[in-house]
Every structure is written in C-alpha cells, then in structure tokens.
Design a protein around this motif. Structure first.
Motif, mmCIF file in Angstrom:
data_model
loop_
_atom_site.group_PDB
_atom_site.id
_atom_site.type_symbol
_atom_site.label_atom_id
_atom_site.label_comp_id
_atom_site.label_asym_id
_atom_site.label_seq_id
_atom_site.Cartn_x
_atom_site.Cartn_y
_atom_site.Cartn_z
ATOM 1 N N GLU A 263 0.807 -1.215 0.000
ATOM 2 C CA GLU A 263 0.000 0.000 0.000
ATOM 3 C C GLU A 263 0.842 1.267 0.000
ATOM 4 O OE1 GLU A 263 -0.680 -2.613 1.860
ATOM 5 O OE2 GLU A 263 -2.539 -3.244 0.871
ATOM 6 N N LYS B 207 0.655 -2.358 -8.664
ATOM 7 C CA LYS B 207 -0.739 -2.070 -8.342
ATOM 8 C C LYS B 207 -1.370 -1.381 -9.542
ATOM 9 C CE LYS B 207 0.920 1.882 -5.678
ATOM 10 N NZ LYS B 207 1.017 2.432 -4.324
ATOM 11 N N VAL C 267 -5.679 -0.270 -11.149
ATOM 12 C CA VAL C 267 -7.076 0.002 -10.814
ATOM 13 C C VAL C 267 -7.948 -0.783 -11.767
ATOM 14 C CG1 VAL C 267 -8.866 1.758 -10.619
ATOM 15 C CG2 VAL C 267 -6.527 2.296 -9.929
ATOM 16 N N VAL D 36 -2.482 4.732 -3.842
ATOM 17 C CA VAL D 36 -2.845 4.948 -5.236
ATOM 18 C C VAL D 36 -2.711 6.426 -5.546
ATOM 19 C CG1 VAL D 36 -4.691 4.780 -6.960
ATOM 20 C CG2 VAL D 36 -4.401 2.978 -5.248
ATOM 21 N N ASP D 37 -1.996 6.737 -6.607
ATOM 22 C CA ASP D 37 -1.776 8.122 -6.979
ATOM 23 C C ASP D 37 -3.102 8.793 -7.335
ATOM 24 O OD1 ASP D 37 -1.085 10.315 -9.198
ATOM 25 O OD2 ASP D 37 0.692 9.993 -7.957
ATOM 26 N N TRP E 190 -6.112 7.663 -9.986
ATOM 27 C CA TRP E 190 -7.481 7.443 -9.514
ATOM 28 C C TRP E 190 -8.480 8.294 -10.309
ATOM 29 C CZ3 TRP E 190 -9.726 3.772 -7.038
ATOM 30 C CH2 TRP E 190 -10.970 3.962 -6.427
ATOM 31 N N PRO F 296 -8.972 -0.682 -6.250
ATOM 32 C CA PRO F 296 -7.524 -0.901 -6.402
ATOM 33 C C PRO F 296 -7.193 -2.388 -6.477
ATOM 34 C CG PRO F 296 -8.039 -0.355 -4.130
ATOM 35 C CD PRO F 296 -9.326 -0.232 -4.894
ATOM 36 N N VAL G 67 -3.867 -4.420 -5.763
ATOM 37 C CA VAL G 67 -2.525 -4.274 -5.201
ATOM 38 C C VAL G 67 -1.855 -5.643 -5.133
ATOM 39 C CG1 VAL G 67 -1.159 -3.456 -3.257
ATOM 40 C CG2 VAL G 67 -3.270 -2.276 -3.861
#
Length: 459
Positions: free
Chosen positions: A119, A126, A128, A256-257, A261, A278, A280
C-alpha cells in the motif's frame, strides 16, 4: 472433504479469515475481517463510516501519517545509518524494497525501520480495475457466505446446510432459511447467497434485513460456529448509497496516486454499474484472473445450454412444420370426402324432382367454366404445355445424369482420325462397287443385244 453440518464440534479446525475476499467480481459488502478486506465497501448502518474508512486504509491520525511519510522519505533518499558511502547503497536497496512492496527500510539507529507494504505510495505492483456494484436493497436480506468447500459438496449437503444455519439462528420456528443461489469460486470455494424469512403470528412474513442478519452472524460465538461449518467469509449484498459512492470516489485508496485514480474514474465504462477498485500486488491480480476464468467457464456453459436449447427448438419447429403440412393435407382430404358425401346426399334428396331454376343456373355456370378450362389457349391447354415441358426437363435431366464418362482430348483426336480413315475406306469401297455395277450393267446390256440379234437371224 466431507461436511460436518449440525452441532459444532470441538475437533473441527477453525478457518482463519482470508486476507482478501474470495468472492466474485463485486466483492462488495462488509466482510468478517477488516484487515486485507480491500474491496468490502458496504457495512451495517451503525458501522458504515468505520468500514468505509478502513476500506482504503485511510489513516485516522494526521501526525502519525506525517511521521510515516517523513521516515519513508528518509529511508529512500537519505539514510544515516552507517554514516558513509554505504548509506547510498542502502537507499537504493530501500527504494527497491519500496517498489516491490515488502521488507523493512533501515535509515536511522534511533528510529525503528519503515515497514514497506504494497500500500505504500512507491509500490509499482498495483493498478485500478472495476467491479460491479450490487443493486439489492437491505430489505432483500441477501447475505453472502463463502465456504471452503466445493460446489458439488455444497449442493449434495444443501438440506443439512440449511438446518445447520437454522440452528445457528437459534432454531426459532418463526424463521426460515432460504438459499438464493450457489456459485463456484476459484480455489475450490463456493459462494452461497441466503436470506431469512420471518413469519409473524398474524400470518404475514418479511425478510430479515441483510444488516441485521450480518450483525447476528458477526457475533463472536456465532462466527465460531460458522467457521466450524467451513464458512470463511460473510458479507451483505446491498447497494451503496450515493453518499458512500461519492466518498469512495473522492478519496483515492491508500498508495494509489490521485492522478491515476482520477483517470480511472474517467475511464469507467459504466459509472452507473461499475466502480473503480484498487488491485494491489500479484495475489490480487491472480485472484481476479481466476475469477475471470471462472466466469468465462460459466458463460461458456450457459452458451452451450442455450445452443442445445436452440437445437432442440429447431428440431421441434421442423417436426411441427411437418405435422402442420400433414394436417393440412388431411384437412384437404377430409374436405373433399365431406364434399363428396354432401353431393351424394344432395343427389339422393333431389332424386325424382325436376331440375329447378337455381340448379339450371348452376349447370349453365359449370358448363361455361368447363368450356373455358377446355379452351386451347386457356388453363387446360397451358397446363398440358407445362406438363410437356416438365416431362422434357425430366427426360433431359435423366439423360444428363447418365453422362458419367469423360474422354481425353488426345484420345478423342485419335478416335476421330480412325473414324475418318474408316470413312475414307468406305468411300473408296463404295466407288469400287459403283464401278463394278457400271461394268455389270454394260455386260448385261451387251448380252441383251446379242440375244436380240440372234433371234432376228433365226427368225
């Protein structure tokens, strides 16, 4: 592995809650654990905010988050553990661990190392994805139970399963456990969707709300009994409120950037039915891949069933059409027979009576029609012409069907040459015969003259 439904036994091993839900694509609903439940979005009404806050591992204390970021930055850029050029090598090693999402980053002798998890913002493994949002109401009372059993075992032991769940609910006679659906999951797991119907003394009935049922199953003693039955996960299948959806979309998940996102929200193919989630680590990617394969197999199975149904319907349609044609012919035959019976009956009924005016009029009309049919250029002549053409076509078709041999061009040329020589020989023979006939006629003529002259002398 056989089932052990019924009274819980002390020898059955309790299954630990999985680190991630083993459900299908949706994965929504409150899970029995909070750690690792990365895709569990809904929760009972009294605990909704807590569950949503733990969804993306959002920190609850700002100072702790600030210190964590500072320590992480120090471990990745400027560790001061050794005080020489080895700290630069240590920084690169910490960066590698951060990219991978595992390990500890040492950077200071007086401060504990940083725990690198998947995370953390620097983890590269990772992405989406998108999951379907459930559309069931809380009043529908749907509760998802994930069993660490195969689907065949669940289906074969379904009555015992219902009875065991009824005992878990206290054995109340006013409650009835119903199975909504059973679905196979990867890794030999099975998803069972249930709902409970409560009957009141006045004869009415209602479904127990999903949140109420989930809260009962989440009690410590009840959860232990469920684990002994092989249940590894429980969650409600209820739709998200607009406020919950808004909160989830506005706050990027931990690690998550925000730009990624926001792009995921823009690329959502159906914002009304899908929500970005997400993914991951390789474990989550593998889980979704297995679920995708499982769904593909289910879709293929359904397509095979539909194809078989279509084939059966086509056969039934062909049979039905043949029967309809048969019944039409039978109806026509019966109509002709009925008409013949009516004609004979009418003849017998009119026997002995003079021809009436209307009958005479009908006779004249029939004679007129008969004359028109028998006219050469009218229907009968055309019908005879068509019949002749059909016979000729059938004859030509039969002749064409008998042409089965093919002669090679060179062989055909040799046959023509041989026939030509034969023709020339016959022509030469015919000319010789003609010459001989001329000679015979000449001899015959000379003989006739000689005989005539001798007859004159002797006379």
């Amino acid at each position: 592995m056989a089932f052990n439904f019924g009274a819980p036994s002390g020898t059955s091993g309790t299954a630990a809650a999985p680190a991630a839900p083993a459900g299908g694509f949706g994965g929504f609903g409150t899970t029995s654990t909070t750690a690792g439940s990365a895709f569990s979005f809904s929760a009972p009404a009294n605990t909704g905010a807590t569950a949503l806050g733990g969804l993306f591992s959002q920190p609850t204390q700002a100072p702790t988050q600030s210190n964590q970021l500072i320590n992480t930055a120090s471990a990745l850029s400027a560790p001061t553990l050794l005080g020489d050029e080895r700290d630069a090598i240590l920084a690169k090693w910490n960066q590698l661990q951060a990219f991978w999402g595992t390990g500890k980053g040492y950077f200071n002798n007086n401060i504990p190392p940083v725990e690198f998890t998947q995370e953390n913002p620097f983890c590269r493994f990772k992405a989406v994805g998108y999951s379907c949002m459930p559309n069931n109401k809380d009043e529908d009372g749907l509760l998802v139970l994930v069993f660490n059993k195969k689907e065949t075992d669940i289906r074969s032991q379904q009555p015992q399963l219902v009875e065991s769940l009824h005992k878990v609910l206290g054995g109340n006679q006013t409650l009835t456990v119903n199975v909504e659906g059973i679905k196979t999951l990867p890794d030999d797991q099975t998803e069972v969707v249930i709902y409970v119907v409560e009957r009141s003394p006045n004869g009415t009935s209602r479904r127990v709300p999903a949140t109420t049922l989930y809260a009962h199953f989440e009690q410590t003693n009840i959860k232990t009994q469920l684990q002994q039955l092989g249940i590894t996960l429980s969650m409600t299948r209820t739709e998200l409120s607009p406020a919950q959806i808004k909160q989830l979309l506005q706050n990027p998940p931990a690690g998550v950037d925000p730009i990624i996102w926001e792009q995921a929200k823009v690329d959502n193919p159906d914002s009304e039915k899908l929500i970005p989630v997400p993914m991951v680590g390789f474990k989550e990617l593998l889980r979704r891949l297995k679920v995708q394969d499982q769904m593909t197999k289910q879709h293929q199975t359904r397509l095979d069933i539909i194809s078989e149904d279509i084939s059966e319907l086509q056969k039934n349609q062909t049979t039905t059409m043949a029967k309809i044609a048969q019944y039409k012919r039978k109806l026509m035959d019966l109509s002709h027979r009925t008409l013949q019976v009516l004609i004979k009956q009418e003849i017998q009924r009119k026997s002995g009576y003079a021809i009436q005016a209307d009958e005479e009029q009908l006779r004249v009309q029939l004679d007129t029609i008969q004359c028109e049919l028998n006219a050469p250029t009218q229907f009968k002549g055309r019908l005879n012409e068509l019949m002749s053409q059909i016979r000729m076509q059938n004859h030509f078709g039969a002749v064409k069907s008998e042409e089965r041999y093919y002669i090679d061009a060179d062989l055909l040329r040799e046959i023509k040459q041989h026939l030509k020589q034969q023709q020339e020989g016959l022509s030469h023979l015919i000319s010789i015969i003609k010459d001989d006939l001329e000679d015979i006629k000449l001899v015959e003529h000379g003989l006739n003259e000689t005989i005539h002259m001798r007859g004159g002398v002797f006379s």
